[in-house]
Structure formats: structure tokens, C-alpha cells
Write a protein that holds these residues in place. Sequence first.
Motif, PDB file in Angstrom:
ATOM      1  N   MET A 143       0.851  -1.195   0.000  1.00  9.13           N
ATOM      2  CA  MET A 143       0.000   0.000   0.000  1.00  9.13           C
ATOM      3  C   MET A 143       0.888   1.246   0.000  1.00  9.13           C
ATOM      4  SD  MET A 143      -3.203   0.789   2.525  1.00  9.13           S
ATOM      5  CE  MET A 143      -4.297   2.155   2.186  1.00  9.13           C
ATOM      6  N   ASN A 144       0.621   2.209  -0.899  1.00  7.22           N
ATOM      7  CA  ASN A 144       1.512   3.360  -0.991  1.00  7.22           C
ATOM      8  C   ASN A 144       1.230   4.362   0.122  1.00  7.22           C
ATOM      9  OD1 ASN A 144      -0.374   5.481  -1.859  1.00  7.22           O
ATOM     10  ND2 ASN A 144      -0.521   4.335  -3.779  1.00  7.22           N
ATOM     11  N   ASP A 145       2.136   5.327   0.257  1.00  5.51           N
ATOM     12  CA  ASP A 145       2.028   6.304   1.338  1.00  5.51           C
ATOM     13  C   ASP A 145       1.457   7.631   0.866  1.00  5.51           C
ATOM     14  OD1 ASP A 145       4.156   7.033  -0.202  1.00  5.51           O
ATOM     15  OD2 ASP A 145       5.612   7.157   1.439  1.00  5.51           O
ATOM     16  N   LEU A 146       0.830   7.648  -0.298  1.00  2.00           N
ATOM     17  CA  LEU A 146       0.192   8.858  -0.790  1.00  2.00           C
ATOM     18  C   LEU A 146      -1.275   8.895  -0.379  1.00  2.00           C
ATOM     19  CD1 LEU A 146       1.669   8.956  -4.408  1.00  2.00           C
ATOM     20  CD2 LEU A 146       2.420  10.298  -2.434  1.00  2.00           C
ATOM     21  N   LEU A 147      -1.830  10.081  -0.395  1.00  2.00           N
ATOM     22  CA  LEU A 147      -3.226  10.285  -0.017  1.00  2.00           C
ATOM     23  C   LEU A 147      -4.099  10.164  -1.265  1.00  2.00           C
ATOM     24  CD1 LEU A 147      -5.132  11.119   2.320  1.00  2.00           C
ATOM     25  CD2 LEU A 147      -4.748  13.487   1.647  1.00  2.00           C
ATOM     26  N   ALA A 148      -5.020   9.207  -1.293  1.00  2.00           N
ATOM     27  CA  ALA A 148      -5.908   8.978  -2.431  1.00  2.00           C
ATOM     28  C   ALA A 148      -7.218   9.723  -2.209  1.00  2.00           C
ATOM     29  CB  ALA A 148      -6.164   7.490  -2.619  1.00  2.00           C
ATOM     30  N   ILE A 149      -7.619  10.545  -3.191  1.00  2.00           N
ATOM     31  CA  ILE A 149      -8.819  11.374  -3.059  1.00  2.00           C
ATOM     32  C   ILE A 149      -9.712  11.149  -4.282  1.00  2.00           C
ATOM     33  CG2 ILE A 149      -9.692  13.718  -2.732  1.00  2.00           C
ATOM     34  CD1 ILE A 149      -6.787  14.477  -1.900  1.00  2.00           C
ATOM     35  N   PRO A 150     -10.993  10.826  -4.079  1.00  2.00           N
ATOM     36  CA  PRO A 150     -11.906  10.693  -5.222  1.00  2.00           C
ATOM     37  C   PRO A 150     -11.951  11.986  -6.027  1.00  2.00           C
ATOM     38  CG  PRO A 150     -12.918   9.826  -3.232  1.00  2.00           C
ATOM     39  CD  PRO A 150     -11.662  10.532  -2.797  1.00  2.00           C
ATOM     40  N   CYS A 151     -11.976  11.859  -7.346  1.00  2.00           N
ATOM     41  CA  CYS A 151     -11.858  13.035  -8.202  1.00  2.00           C
ATOM     42  C   CYS A 151     -12.497  12.742  -9.550  1.00  2.00           C
ATOM     43  CB  CYS A 151     -10.371  13.369  -8.377  1.00  2.00           C
ATOM     44  SG  CYS A 151      -9.988  14.623  -9.605  1.00  2.00           S
ATOM     45  N   VAL A 152     -13.066  13.768 -10.162  1.00  2.50           N
ATOM     46  CA  VAL A 152     -13.570  13.685 -11.528  1.00  2.50           C
ATOM     47  C   VAL A 152     -12.944  14.833 -12.310  1.00  2.50           C
ATOM     48  CG1 VAL A 152     -15.591  13.776 -13.033  1.00  2.50           C
ATOM     49  CG2 VAL A 152     -15.771  12.672 -10.793  1.00  2.50           C
ATOM     50  N   LEU A 153     -12.292  14.519 -13.411  1.00  2.00           N
ATOM     51  CA  LEU A 153     -11.752  15.565 -14.273  1.00  2.00           C
ATOM     52  C   LEU A 153     -12.836  15.952 -15.267  1.00  2.00           C
ATOM     53  CD1 LEU A 153      -9.167  17.220 -14.980  1.00  2.00           C
ATOM     54  CD2 LEU A 153      -8.769  15.541 -16.788  1.00  2.00           C
ATOM     55  N   MET A 154     -13.140  17.244 -15.353  1.00  2.00           N
ATOM     56  CA  MET A 154     -14.198  17.705 -16.237  1.00  2.00           C
ATOM     57  C   MET A 154     -13.752  18.925 -17.017  1.00  2.00           C
ATOM     58  SD  MET A 154     -17.706  17.172 -14.032  1.00  2.00           S
ATOM     59  CE  MET A 154     -18.674  17.009 -15.543  1.00  2.00           C
ATOM     60  N   ARG A 155     -14.286  19.015 -18.231  1.00  2.00           N
ATOM     61  CA  ARG A 155     -14.186  20.268 -18.975  1.00  2.00           C
ATOM     62  C   ARG A 155     -15.459  21.057 -18.725  1.00  2.00           C
ATOM     63  NH1 ARG A 155     -16.647  22.310 -23.155  1.00  2.00           N
ATOM     64  NH2 ARG A 155     -17.468  20.335 -23.947  1.00  2.00           N
ATOM     65  N   GLY A 156     -15.296  22.301 -18.372  1.00  2.00           N
ATOM     66  CA  GLY A 156     -16.419  23.215 -18.255  1.00  2.00           C
ATOM     67  C   GLY A 156     -16.159  24.397 -19.172  1.00  2.00           C
ATOM     68  N   GLY A 157     -17.003  24.590 -20.197  1.00  2.00           N
ATOM     69  CA  GLY A 157     -16.752  25.666 -21.143  1.00  2.00           C
ATOM     70  C   GLY A 157     -15.390  25.515 -21.780  1.00  2.00           C
ATOM     71  N   THR A 158     -14.558  26.552 -21.690  1.00  2.00           N
ATOM     72  CA  THR A 158     -13.217  26.519 -22.267  1.00  2.00           C
ATOM     73  C   THR A 158     -12.141  26.313 -21.208  1.00  2.00           C
ATOM     74  OG1 THR A 158     -13.140  28.946 -22.181  1.00  2.00           O
ATOM     75  CG2 THR A 158     -13.858  27.946 -24.245  1.00  2.00           C
ATOM     76  N   SER A 159     -12.535  25.781 -20.054  1.00  2.00           N
ATOM     77  CA  SER A 159     -11.593  25.478 -18.982  1.00  2.00           C
ATOM     78  C   SER A 159     -11.672  23.996 -18.631  1.00  2.00           C
ATOM     79  CB  SER A 159     -11.900  26.324 -17.737  1.00  2.00           C
ATOM     80  OG  SER A 159     -11.691  27.699 -17.975  1.00  2.00           O
ATOM     81  N   LYS A 160     -10.728  23.537 -17.819  1.00  2.00           N
ATOM     82  CA  LYS A 160     -10.669  22.127 -17.448  1.00  2.00           C
ATOM     83  C   LYS A 160     -10.001  22.000 -16.103  1.00  2.00           C
ATOM     84  CE  LYS A 160      -7.689  19.556 -19.656  1.00  2.00           C
ATOM     85  NZ  LYS A 160      -7.054  18.766 -20.747  1.00  2.00           N
ATOM     86  N   GLY A 161     -10.474  21.050 -15.287  1.00  5.03           N
ATOM     87  CA  GLY A 161      -9.834  20.824 -14.004  1.00  5.03           C
ATOM     88  C   GLY A 161     -10.537  19.755 -13.196  1.00  5.03           C
ATOM     89  N   PRO A 162      -9.943  19.372 -12.062  1.00  2.00           N
ATOM     90  CA  PRO A 162     -10.546  18.351 -11.206  1.00  2.00           C
ATOM     91  C   PRO A 162     -11.716  18.891 -10.394  1.00  2.00           C
ATOM     92  CG  PRO A 162      -8.515  19.152 -10.230  1.00  2.00           C
ATOM     93  CD  PRO A 162      -8.629  19.803 -11.572  1.00  2.00           C
ATOM     94  N   PHE A 163     -12.738  18.043 -10.228  1.00  2.00           N
ATOM     95  CA  PHE A 163     -13.897  18.346  -9.398  1.00  2.00           C
ATOM     96  C   PHE A 163     -13.859  17.421  -8.187  1.00  2.00           C
ATOM     97  CE2 PHE A 163     -15.078  20.750 -12.936  1.00  2.00           C
ATOM     98  CZ  PHE A 163     -16.258  21.437 -12.718  1.00  2.00           C
ATOM     99  N   PHE A 164     -14.056  18.016  -7.009  1.00  2.00           N
ATOM    100  CA  PHE A 164     -14.054  17.255  -5.764  1.00  2.00           C
ATOM    101  C   PHE A 164     -15.360  17.471  -5.014  1.00  2.00           C
ATOM    102  CE2 PHE A 164      -9.572  18.339  -6.531  1.00  2.00           C
ATOM    103  CZ  PHE A 164      -8.953  17.102  -6.418  1.00  2.00           C
TER     104      PHE A 164
END
Length: 360
Positions: free
Chosen positions: A1-22
Motif C-alpha cells: 500500500m503506498n504512502d500517498l493520499l488517495a482522493i476521489p476526483c472527476v476531471l471535467m471540462r467546463g466551457g473553455t476550462s478544465k480541471g478536477p472536481f471534488f
Amino acid sequence: MNDLLAIPCVLMRGGTSKGPFFLAGDLPAAAGQRDEILLSVMGSGHPLQIDGIGGGNPVTSKVAIVGPASIPGADVDYLFAQVRVDQQIVDTSPNCGNMLAAVGPFAIEAGLVQVRGETTLVRIHNVNTRKLIEAEVPTPNGSVSYLGNAEIDGVPGRAAPIGLTFMDAAGARTGQLFPTGKPVDLIDGVAVTCIDCAMPMMLIEVAAIGASGFESAAELNADRALLGRLEELRIAAGERMGLGDVRNQVTPKPVLLSRPRSGGDISVRYFMPHQCHPSLATTGAVGIATACISHDTVASLLIGGRTPPVVLSIEHPSGHLDVKLYERDGKVVAGILRTARRLFEGQVFAKPVAQLGCAA
């Protein structure tokens, strides 16, 4: 098991931008801890954001955090974060109307909002500005549809239309449409309109700083003298608007205005604030259109007064963006058509907060 923090995430495009949604519940409630995680997730502090999922550009280094509504009359809360590419700074002072286009679909698919017929109205409380925006999301057959025939300049192809209505957008940050008390101010010999409508902005007629207004975004980004001049004016405008020292903030946004040449009503070059937007921010379009219908602003003096109901076509480096201004319940509201798409979902990994130098 790795030592990083796992966070649920959805990558989305909104209009002419893009980024993760939490989902808000998947991130720390404390702003300092939350921001440290976002910086790790996006890989900020490197021009390519090589150690994160950011795209190395302000329009792809954005984050949306969505949760249950905290005010009456809203369905969800939406907190926007502009994560700097080159510096480890998270700025939650502005809003982003392009990312906003994906909030409704995300909220429905996350179970925060129930489908209500062929089109689902999602009332979004923007936490950054404390304003309410309505999103009309296509939901045929009981689920979100991303496929359709709507086109927006700056995004290839077609998608399902998402209608956004900005309710009472004036004074989003300062509480006043014109925070300086005047439609035009003279800053270091340059006439500017300092306006706060959906987004605090500084509007300048392009001739005042020696540009044509029809340069490409890349050409403007390469003009270090022009960028330096805009930043000097922006810092001064920020103080006059009551925003304090804005050197580490992304507002107010500088906007260059010129007469149209492709059939629109006005042509713009919108800065974010240190790079020219490849198209135009949705919130920027709302504020620019509002300036066009307001007496004696740099915008209205440039193109002549307009009166709602009116549709204003704003030319930008990638095409046009239309804003419909009309009265509703005694107030002027702004309607804009956008599209969105779900790109991937899963987990994104961040360094644990303790390793990021932030108290747990």
C-alpha cells in the motif's frame, strides 16, 4: 500500500476550462490543509506542473469543490480555486463561469441533485462571490446527457447545451458594481473602468496602451512591456477597488477593449491576469456585457449605449461569445450558453498533509 493520499476526483471540462472536481467532504475543511493538497494534486510551482495533473496553463489549472447548499434557495455550494501554475498559490477570491458549466452535471451524477425531467435546473451558490447562478442541464431519460449539437468557440466539436443564468451578478466581490464610485477612473494617465460584475475587472480601451486589440493571445503573452504595463495598472486599480495589494491575487482581471471587426458588438482580450486568455472567461463576458449597457463606461463610450433586453456578441481570440441581458424580477440578469464534458473519474494522489508542511 503506498504512502500517498488517495482522493476521489472527476476531471471535467467546463466551457473553455478544465480541471478536477471534488466533493467538499473529500477534502479537509481547513483552508490551509485543503490548499496544500490542491497544490500537490496540481503540481504547482513548475511551469509544466510536471508532478501533478495541472495542464501548465491558467485555464487548465482550476479546481471546483462542490457540496450541499449552505443557503436557502440553492441546491449546491460551489467553491472555485484558481491554482497558480508557476507559484504555489491557491486563490479563491474569483469565480470561474466556465468551470461553473460543469458543476450542474457533476452535482447530479454525484447524487447531490435529483433529475427533474428532460432538463434539470440546478441552483448553484457560488461560495466565492455569495451569488446564485442557475444552470439548465439536459437530463433526458433520467441522466445527464453530454452529447448534442451546441457549439462554443474555443472548444472543438459539439456537445449538449448548458444554459447559465447569472442572477444579480453586480458586486460579486466588493458589493458594488463600480467599486471606485465612478464609471471611469484615470490611472497614470489611462482611462479605465473598474467594474465588479461576476468578476472584478479593469477595462481599458486598447489604443490607450499602444496595442491594436487584434493580436493573438500568443503575441500578447510575448510582449513583456505590455504585460508589465498592465500589471502596474492592475495593482493600482486593485487598491482603488478596495481589494488591497493584489500582487498575489488573480483579480482584478485586465481587459483590453476595441471595436469589433468580425460582426460582433465589441472585441476583447482578457487576461488571467498575467497571460491572455485563449478565448474568454464566462464571468468576464458577463461583466463586459454589463459595462456595455452602463452609462459612461469605457465599454459603452466605445460602442455606444445599449439597453436590455439585448444580446451582445463579444469577439475574442477564438471566436465569439454571446451574452443575453434581460430584466427578471426587476433586476438585469445575464444568460450564457456553455457546454461541458466528463473526462475521467477515479482517484488522484497527493502527498500527505504532514509532508507538505501543513499542520494536520
